[in-house]
Design an enzyme around this catalytic site. Structure first.
Site, PDB file in Angstrom:
ATOM      1  N   LYS A 169      -8.471  -1.269   6.411  1.00 24.58           N
ATOM      2  CA  LYS A 169      -8.754  -1.853   5.088  1.00 24.58           C
ATOM      3  C   LYS A 169      -7.757  -2.961   4.763  1.00 24.58           C
ATOM      4  O   LYS A 169      -8.108  -3.984   4.192  1.00 24.58           O
ATOM      5  CB  LYS A 169      -8.692  -0.757   4.008  1.00 24.58           C
ATOM      6  N   ARG A 222     -14.657  12.685   7.031  1.00 25.27           N
ATOM      7  CA  ARG A 222     -13.416  13.425   7.356  1.00 25.27           C
ATOM      8  C   ARG A 222     -13.013  14.324   6.193  1.00 25.27           C
ATOM      9  O   ARG A 222     -12.514  15.436   6.396  1.00 25.27           O
ATOM     10  CB  ARG A 222     -12.293  12.429   7.673  1.00 25.27           C
ATOM     11  N   HIS A 281       0.844  -1.199   0.000  1.00 23.16           N
ATOM     12  CA  HIS A 281       0.000   0.000   0.000  1.00 23.16           C
ATOM     13  C   HIS A 281       0.874   1.242   0.000  1.00 23.16           C
ATOM     14  O   HIS A 281       1.868   1.318   0.723  1.00 23.16           O
ATOM     15  CB  HIS A 281      -0.904   0.020   1.241  1.00 23.16           C
ATOM     16  N   SER A 307      -7.384   4.212   9.429  1.00 25.11           N
ATOM     17  CA  SER A 307      -8.151   4.102   8.187  1.00 25.11           C
ATOM     18  C   SER A 307      -7.452   3.152   7.206  1.00 25.11           C
ATOM     19  O   SER A 307      -8.061   2.215   6.675  1.00 25.11           O
ATOM     20  CB  SER A 307      -8.297   5.510   7.586  1.00 25.11           C
ATOM     21  N   ASP A 320     -14.972   2.591   7.747  1.00 27.61           N
ATOM     22  CA  ASP A 320     -13.954   3.529   7.261  1.00 27.61           C
ATOM     23  C   ASP A 320     -14.462   4.287   6.039  1.00 27.61           C
ATOM     24  O   ASP A 320     -14.203   5.477   5.880  1.00 27.61           O
ATOM     25  CB  ASP A 320     -12.647   2.791   6.916  1.00 27.61           C
TER      26      ASP A 320
HETATM   27  N1  URA Z   1      -5.866   7.001   2.809  1.00 22.83           N
HETATM   28  C1  URA Z   1      -6.823   6.362   3.493  1.00 22.83           C
HETATM   29  O1  URA Z   1      -7.279   5.301   3.094  1.00 22.83           O
HETATM   30  N2  URA Z   1      -7.258   6.909   4.640  1.00 22.83           N
HETATM   31  C2  URA Z   1      -6.776   8.072   5.129  1.00 22.83           C
HETATM   32  O2  URA Z   1      -7.203   8.497   6.172  1.00 22.83           O
HETATM   33  C3  URA Z   1      -5.785   8.741   4.393  1.00 22.83           C
HETATM   34  C4  URA Z   1      -5.345   8.156   3.235  1.00 22.83           C
END
Ligand code: URA
Length: 435
Positions: free
Chosen positions: A187, A168, A82, A183, A161
Site C-alpha cells: 500500500k 486473512r 505509517h 501488506s 491486499d
Molecule cells: N496492517 C496492514 O495493513 N496489513 C497487515 O497485514 C497488518 C497490519
C-alpha cells in the site's frame, strides 16, 4: 499454471517463483482463484514462511494490482509515515502538521480499519465537516499549496491486499511477518511517496509482542522499501501500554492539539519528535538529528505547527476553529472518574484491554458497518511506574450510555496490575532500523 500445484509446493516447504506469485495475485484479484484456495495458501505460508525473494515478489505484485499513485506534480520530496497501530496512537494528527510546518511535503493515504478506536480518518472527522474523500487533483494541489494532505485510501490502491487482508482477518493468518510486511509495504509503495518513515510497535498492544519480532518486521519492511527505491526508515516504539493519556477519537485529537501547543504528554511528544526527526532527514530538510529536533521544537514554540493543523483541517472542509477552541470537538454527556481500589505502583497495563474499553463505550468499530461515537473514551491519569493510593483516580471515563460505562469501568479496573515496590518505566524508543 494451477493454484492447486502452488498450494502443494508451499505446503511442502518449497519456494514460489516470482512468476508463480504474480500469477496467483493477478488471478485472485480478478476473481479467478476462489477464497478457499487462497485461504489454504495463506495457511501454508503461515506455517512454512516466505523467503526474502518471495516476500519482495508478493509485495510488488500486490502494489501493482491496482493504481500506482503518481505524485510527480508535487514539487520536492514527498514523505509518508505509517504506524503498525496501537491504543492511543494519534501520532499522525500531531506529527504531519509539525513536519509540514518545517517544510517537508506530506502526501499521506490513510485507512479507517477495524479497531479499538477509529483510524486516523475517523479521529480527524472529530472536526465537523472534515473529509478525506477528496479527489487526487485536490490532494496534489493541497500538498503543493500548504504542504500536507491526508486522503482516504481508494479502492484502487493495492486491491489485491484489500481482498487478501479481509481473508486473512477471518482465517487466523494475519500475524505472519512476511504477510504483514508485504501488506503494509504494497500500500505504501502504491501510494507514491518518495520516502517512508515507519513506526513499528512492540508489546502487548501491538501485532508483534516481542522486541525480536518487531525488529525483524521493521528490517523486512525497510528492506522492501529501499529495494523499491523509496528511502525507508523504521522506528521501533513501545506499545506495552497506551500511548499518551487519551484513548478515544475526539479525546485523542484534543491531546494531539495540546502536543502542538507544547503541552502534550511526555511519551507522545517524544515519539512525535523522533518520527519527525527522521521525516525531516528523509525529506532533505535536515542533515542530522540535532538540526531536525531544533526545527521541530521551533515550530511548536512559535505556533506554526498548530497553525498548520488549522490550515490542513480547513483545506479539507473541517471546522478549523476547533483547533484553537477544543470545546467545539464532540463531547460526551457522562464524565466520571475511575477510582483505584488498591494502593501501589502500576506494574503493567493490559494495553489491548484499555482499547476494548473504548470499543465498549462505542469509540471503535466491531464490524465495517459500525458507527463510531467520536466523543467517548478514557483519559489515563496513571501509567506504568506511577504510584497510586486507594481512592485516587486512575482515569476519567467519557460515555454517553450508563450501561456501557459500567461495563467499560469493570473491564478497565482488571487491566491495571500493581506492585508493592517501585517499577521501572519502559523505554519508549527501542531502536531505529535503517538500510
Ligand atoms: N496492517 C496492514 O495493513 N496489513 C497487515 O497485514 C497488518 C497490519
Amino acid at each position: 499454471m494451477r493454484m492447486y500445484d502452488l498450494i502443494m509446493k508451499k505446503r511442502n516447504g518449497g519456494n514460489l517463483s516470482q512468476e508463480e506469485i504474480e500469477y496467483m495475485i493477478a488471478e485472485y484479484t480478478a476473481g479467478r482463484i476462489p477464497d478457499y484456495q487462497m485461504s489454504a495458501m495463506m495457511m501454508a505460508i503461515y506455517f512454512q514462511g516466505m523467503s526474502a525473494q518471495e516476500t519482495t515478489a508478493l509485495t510488488m505484485a500486490m502494489a501493482h494490482s491496482g493504481d500506482m499513485m503518481d505524485l510527480s506534480d508535487i514539487e520536492g520530496v514527498k514523505v509518508d509515515k505509517h504506524s503498525t497501530g496501537g491504543v492511543g496512537d494519534k501520532t499522525s494528527i500531531a506529527l504531519t502538521p509539525m513536519v509540514a510546518a518545517c517544510g517537508v511535503k506530506i502526501a499521506k493515504m490513510s485507512g479507517r480499519g477495524l479497531g479499538h478506536t477509529g483510524g486516523t480518518i475517523d479521529k480527524l472527522e472529530s472536526f465537523e465537516g472534515f473529509t478525506t474523500g477528496i479527489t487526487a487533483g485536490h490532494f496534489v494541489r493541497q500538498v503543493n499549496e500548504i504542504g500536507v494532505s491526508i486522503m482516504g485510501q481508494t479502492a484502487d490502491i493495492a486491491p489485491a491486499d484489500k481482498k487478501l487482508y479481509a481473508l486473512r482477518d477471518v482465517t487466523a493468518t494475519v500475524d505472519n511477518m512476511s504477510l504483514i510486511a508485504s501488506s503494509i509495504m504494497s500500500k505504501k509503495l502504491a501510494s507514491g511517496a518518495d520516502a517512508i518513515v515507519l513506526d513499528v510497535k512492540t508489546g502487548s498492544g501491538a501485532f508483534m509482542k516481542s522486541e525480536k519480532d518487531s525488529f525483524a518486521l521493521a528490517k523486512e519492511m525497510v528492506t522492501l522499501g529501499n529495494m523499491a527505491g523509496r528511502k525507508t526508515i523504521a522506528v521501533v516504539s513501545d506499545m506495552d501500554q497506551p500511548l499518551g493519556r487519551a484513548v478515544g477519537n475526539a479525546l485523542e485529537v484534543e491531546e494531539a492539539i495540546a502536543t502542538l501547543r507544547g503541552e502534550g504528554p511526555e511519551d507522545f511528544t517524544k515519539l512525535c519528535m523522533t518520527l519527525g526527526t527522521y521525516m525531516l532527514i528523509a525529506g532533505g530538510v535536515s542533515s542530522d538529528e540535532k538540526d531536525a529536533e531544533k526545527r521541530l521544537q521551533r515550530v511548536i514554540e512559535d505556533g506554526s505547527a498548530l497553525k498548520k493543523l488549522a490550515e490542513f483541517v480547513q483545506a479539507q472542509g473541517g471546522d478549523a476553529k476547533a483547533v484553537y477552541d477544543t470545546t467545539l470537538l464532540p463531547k460526551a454527556s457522562v464524565i466520571e472518574e475511575i477510582v483505584s481500589v488498591q494502593s501501589g505502583y502500576i506494574e503493567k497495563i493490559d494495553c489491548d484491554e484499555i482499547g476494548i474499553c473504548s470499543l465498549i463505550l462505542g469509540g471503535g468499530r466491531e464490524t465495517k458497518e459500525s458507527e463510531i461515537d467520536l466523543s467517548v473514551g478514557l483519559i489515563l491519569n496513571k501509567k506504568v511506574g506511577d504510584h497510586v493510593a486507594s481512592g485516587e483516580p486512575l482515569a476519567v471515563i467519557y460515555a454517553n450510555d450508563r450501561a456501557k460505562l459500567t461495563a467499560a469501568k469493570e473491564r478497565f479496573l482488571k487491566a491495571y496490575h500493581f506492585a508493592d515496590k517501585p517499577v521501572q518505566r519502559a523505554q519508549l524508543i527501542k531502536g531505529i532500523v535503517r538500510e
